[in-house]
Design a protein around this motif. Structure first.
Motif, mmCIF file in Angstrom:
data_model
loop_
_atom_site.group_PDB
_atom_site.id
_atom_site.type_symbol
_atom_site.label_atom_id
_atom_site.label_comp_id
_atom_site.label_asym_id
_atom_site.label_seq_id
_atom_site.Cartn_x
_atom_site.Cartn_y
_atom_site.Cartn_z
ATOM 1 N N ALA A 104 4.133 9.822 -2.219
ATOM 2 C CA ALA A 104 3.027 10.688 -1.799
ATOM 3 C C ALA A 104 2.713 10.270 -0.369
ATOM 4 O O ALA A 104 2.378 9.110 -0.125
ATOM 5 N N LEU A 105 2.877 11.196 0.562
ATOM 6 C CA LEU A 105 2.651 10.769 1.949
ATOM 7 C C LEU A 105 1.809 11.747 2.755
ATOM 8 O O LEU A 105 1.711 12.933 2.437
ATOM 9 N N ASN A 106 1.244 11.188 3.778
ATOM 10 C CA ASN A 106 0.422 11.952 4.697
ATOM 11 C C ASN A 106 1.359 12.663 5.681
ATOM 12 O O ASN A 106 2.088 12.001 6.422
ATOM 13 N N PRO A 107 1.357 14.011 5.684
ATOM 14 C CA PRO A 107 2.311 14.722 6.538
ATOM 15 C C PRO A 107 1.996 14.627 8.034
ATOM 16 O O PRO A 107 2.847 14.931 8.863
ATOM 17 N N GLU A 108 0.798 14.215 8.367
ATOM 18 C CA GLU A 108 0.439 14.091 9.783
ATOM 19 C C GLU A 108 0.965 12.776 10.363
ATOM 20 O O GLU A 108 1.561 12.741 11.430
ATOM 21 N N THR A 109 0.749 11.713 9.585
ATOM 22 C CA THR A 109 1.045 10.380 10.115
ATOM 23 C C THR A 109 2.297 9.750 9.511
ATOM 24 O O THR A 109 2.840 8.785 10.063
ATOM 25 N N GLY A 110 2.724 10.262 8.365
ATOM 26 C CA GLY A 110 3.876 9.656 7.677
ATOM 27 C C GLY A 110 3.480 8.443 6.849
ATOM 28 O O GLY A 110 4.339 7.788 6.252
ATOM 29 N N VAL A 111 2.176 8.168 6.791
ATOM 30 C CA VAL A 111 1.708 7.026 5.992
ATOM 31 C C VAL A 111 1.941 7.322 4.507
ATOM 32 O O VAL A 111 1.614 8.409 4.027
ATOM 33 N N VAL A 112 2.544 6.360 3.810
ATOM 34 C CA VAL A 112 2.796 6.538 2.376
ATOM 35 C C VAL A 112 1.539 6.137 1.620
ATOM 36 O O VAL A 112 1.124 4.982 1.654
ATOM 37 N N TYR A 113 0.909 7.114 0.957
ATOM 38 C CA TYR A 113 -0.290 6.810 0.164
ATOM 39 C C TYR A 113 0.092 5.934 -1.022
ATOM 40 O O TYR A 113 -0.556 4.970 -1.337
ATOM 41 N N TRP A 114 1.134 6.355 -1.690
ATOM 42 C CA TRP A 114 1.672 5.540 -2.782
ATOM 43 C C TRP A 114 3.149 5.874 -2.987
ATOM 44 O O TRP A 114 3.631 6.924 -2.529
ATOM 45 N N TYR A 115 3.785 4.950 -3.680
ATOM 46 C CA TYR A 115 5.220 5.078 -3.928
ATOM 47 C C TYR A 115 5.484 4.514 -5.321
ATOM 48 O O TYR A 115 5.062 3.401 -5.624
ATOM 49 N N THR A 116 6.120 5.293 -6.182
ATOM 50 C CA THR A 116 6.362 4.820 -7.551
ATOM 51 C C THR A 116 7.847 4.908 -7.888
ATOM 52 O O THR A 116 8.401 6.015 -7.948
ATOM 53 N N PRO A 117 8.506 3.775 -8.098
ATOM 54 C CA PRO A 117 9.892 3.833 -8.566
ATOM 55 C C PRO A 117 9.922 4.439 -9.971
ATOM 56 O O PRO A 117 9.012 4.219 -10.767
ATOM 57 N N ILE A 118 10.983 5.209 -10.238
ATOM 58 C CA ILE A 118 11.068 5.918 -11.520
ATOM 59 C C ILE A 118 12.162 5.303 -12.389
ATOM 60 O O ILE A 118 13.259 5.028 -11.912
ATOM 61 N N ASP A 119 11.848 5.128 -13.679
ATOM 62 C CA ASP A 119 12.840 4.685 -14.678
ATOM 63 C C ASP A 119 13.603 3.444 -14.228
ATOM 64 O O ASP A 119 14.818 3.370 -14.358
ATOM 65 N N GLU A 120 12.918 2.489 -13.680
ATOM 66 C CA GLU A 120 13.601 1.283 -13.187
ATOM 67 C C GLU A 120 14.177 0.481 -14.333
ATOM 68 O O GLU A 120 13.554 0.396 -15.383
#
Lengths: 407, 262
Positions: free
Chosen positions: A391-407
């Motif tokens: 999930a990221l901010n399209p203006e700044t590219g800052v990642v709000y959160w990041y979730t690895p899937i099915d690790e």
């Protein structure tokens, strides 16, 4: 091939005979036999192993569907996953039940045990709908997680690639058997079906009383939403995989023939084509796979050649071309006055034709093929290698959160 | 550039695009394109194939003499080896005579098979990957997606009948290649195992891969059977079907006679 095998055997025997001089020739002969046979078998095995590159397994690339409660997607391992929209923590995960497990010999086939999902889930009244590559429609209750599934056509082996679309309580699905289905929800009973000339991979688009679908038979169809009857069709010179887009009375469709067509929404008459008949510099080199988007009378059409062609919606003239780092198969989104787009290499760009501004906002270093999603100015991206949701901010590219899937 | 990328650029990509273009000219039939391309490649490799057949035949013809030497020299390994070397040099045969043509042909066959698999692009992943392999020729974009229907087949899915035909044609061709009885029991057992195992392996492979690939194997086998027939007749196959082959023209004896006359 057998000649080769036999020749190999003879050569092997000859290799053995040739070193007969020594007393311990048996051991040496065995080694030489193996080497000689290896000359044939190693390339054969390597060649067949090439199937891992050539015949790729169907893994899917589900898009992400955000709503006020969470973010939903199907994982590459065949699970329906719900994430918390605010911080990305996993809320729940359900295995998507496979109805047919047809793994083939050597595992070198397109069949998979888990269900591959290529489309983005559709949500209607707390029910999440998924369309499986195994030809099954799944409906999951978000709250109880109870599920219901229905094979789209019992008598016809088929797959579903496009996303299911919900409109006024009716679910529209396209299939590789060339059909468009309208299903009642939540019963999933069939209301009507329409058959095109070849398989359909596009996500249908509904506008007013018409549903628009592109087919591998190279045609774009306009169908009556209540009966499924054909209103008109328009033939391009290539298969259509990208969903059409609509702006006022104009339907825009991008084709595998490397052209973009603007059609009159009522009759399907051709308004203009890009590139036109005249020689134009910077013409598209590869397929239009991802759906274009429209912003401020400009069509942004991503191409597999790594360029985004910006075209004037009025006359089809080329305004500018943005060159990105690799091909684009993921459909972009519009956020405020910018187009956010992901390349196959996983680089996220922000484009603005008016200022001719191309900004690389984030490099995820992981393949992106799923359509991007946007909600409340947050862009959601499902990456395939090192599977994760960003999930990221399209203006700044800052990642709000990041979730690895099915690790 | 790594070797894989080089392989794709120099060999796989041209074959892939030629295959797609051929389909366009052959009424959009991918099945016909596979057959025609296999024929063309076989035609181009004909000199090498012929060389390989000759080397195989010559080495088989040498077997009785080698066995006679074995009997004559018995336990004297050194004398046996000397005589064998002498025999090889007299016959002008190189022990690795079959290897060079084979080494040249094998990569081409592998590339052809990889191109067929790639062009069929049976799922969305393969289709996206195919895009990277396409030249920007108009004809390629007009031809795609290819029509996978050919005769009763969907070339994108395996077909049991075609798989059986692959095994059968492979077995026939292997049998035809064996023109001389192998005397050494160990070698005979090895040869017999290969003659059964290879066709069986290819039957299983054909049942796992799209039938387009099986079509290529059958076409290739049929061409080889025809070439082998004109080169050395029915070979070992006639021994397997003695009664049947008595009714067929005796191609092998004609060939032998003509060779003797020469």
């Amino acid at each position: 091939m057998h000649d080769v095998i036999h020749g190999m055997k003879v050569a092997t025997i000859q290799c053995q005979k040739n070193i007969n001089k020594e007393m311990h020739m048996k051991i040496r002969n065995k080694l030489i036999s193996l080497s000689c046979l290896g000359v044939f078998f190693i390339p054969l095995i390597l060649g067949l192993a090439g199937c891992s590159n050539s015949t790729v397994q169907s893994m899917g690339w589900s898009g992400v569907m955000p709503d006020s409660e969470g973010v939903y997607l199907a994982s590459l391992k065949g699970n329906l996953i719900a994430l918390n929209g605010a911080n990305g923590t996993q809320l729940w995960e359900i295995p998507i039940e496979s109805t047919n497990n047809s793994g083939n010999f050597l595992g070198c086939s397109t069949a998979t045990a888990s269900v591959a999902i290529y489309g983005t889930p559709a949500i209607d009244e707390d029910i999440i709908y998924l369309a499986g590559y195994n030809g099954v429609i799944y409906a999951y209750d978000k709250n109880t997680r109870l599920s219901k599934s229905k094979i789209l056509d019992e008598n016809d082996q088929q797959s579903i690639v496009g996303s299911p679309v919900i409109h006024q309580g009716i679910l529209y699905v396209t299939s590789t058997n060339g059909k468009v289905y309208a299903l009642e929800t939540p019963s999933l009973d069939k209301l009507w079906e329409f058959t095109s000339g070849d398989k359909i991979w596009t996500t249908p688009v509904v506008q007013g009383q018409t549903i628009f679908v592109g087919s591998f038979d190279k045609k774009l169809y306009a169908l009556d939403i209540t009966t499924g009857e054909e209103k008109w069709s328009f033939a391009t010179k290539g298969a259509i995989v990208a969903s059409p887009i609509i702006d006022g009375n104009t339907v825009i469709v991008a084709s595998f023939d490397r052209h973009i067509y603007a059609l009159d929404i009522e009759k399907g008459n051709l308004l203009w084509t890009y590139p036109g008949s005249e020689t134009v510099p910077n013409t598209p080199q590869k397929w239009f796979w991802a759906s274009p988007v429209i912003y401020d009378n400009h069509i942004y059409a991503p191409n597999m050649d790594g360029n985004v062609y910006v075209i004037d919606i009025q006359d089809g003239s080329l305004i500018t071309t943005f060159e990105l780092d690799s091909g684009i198969s993921s459909s972009p989104v519009v956020v405020k006055d910018k187009i956010i787009i992901a390349t196959e290499k996983g680089t996220i760009y922000s484009l603005q034709a008016e200022t001719n501004l191309r900004t690389e906002i984030k490099s995820l270093n992981s393949k992106v093929r799923s359509a991007l999603a946007v909600m409340s100015d947050t862009v959601y991206i499902h990456t395939l290698e090192n599977e994760a949701v960003y999930a990221l901010n399209p203006e700044t590219g800052v990642v709000y959160w990041y979730t690895p899937i099915d690790e | 550039m790594d070797i894989g990328a080089l392989w794709d650029l120099i060999i796989l990509q041209p074959i892939t695009n030629v295959l797609i273009s051929l389909s366009h000219y052959l009424w959009g039939s991918f099945g016909l394109a596979i057959i025609v391309l296999t024929l063309v490649v076989n035609g181009l490799l004909y000199p090498l194939t012929l060389k390989q057949m000759r080397a195989t035949k010559a080495s088989q013809d040498l077997q009785p003499k080698l066995e006679a030497l074995k009997k004559k020299h018995g336990q004297d390994a050194q004398a046996l080896a000397q005589e064998q070397m002498k025999l090889y040099s007299e016959s002008g045969l190189s022990p690795a005579g079959c290897l060079l043509p084979m080494l040249i042909q094998t990569p081409i066959w592998i590339a052809l098979y990889q191109a067929i698999i790639r062009v069929m692009a049976v799922n969305p992943e393969s289709f996206v990957n195919l895009s990277e392999f396409l030249y920007s020729w108009d004809i390629v974009y007009k031809a795609l997606p290819l029509n996978n229907n050919f005769l009763w087949l969907n070339l994108a899915v395996p077909d049991i009948l075609l798989a059986i035909l692959v095994g059968l044609s492979m077995w026939i061709q292997q049998k035809m290649t064996t023109t001389q009885e192998i005397v050494d029991p160990q070698q005979r057992a090895q040869s017999q195992t290969m003659q059964v195992m290879m066709p069986l392996m290819f039957v299983f492979l054909s049942m796992s891969f799209p039938s387009g690939l099986a079509l290529y194997w059958i076409t290739s086998n049929t061409i080889r059977i025809a070439m082998q027939y004109f080169f050395s007749g029915w070979g070992g196959l006639s021994k397997s079907f003695k009664g049947l082959f008595n009714m067929l023209p005796a191609r092998k004896s004609q060939t032998s006679k003509s060779r003797k006359n020469k």
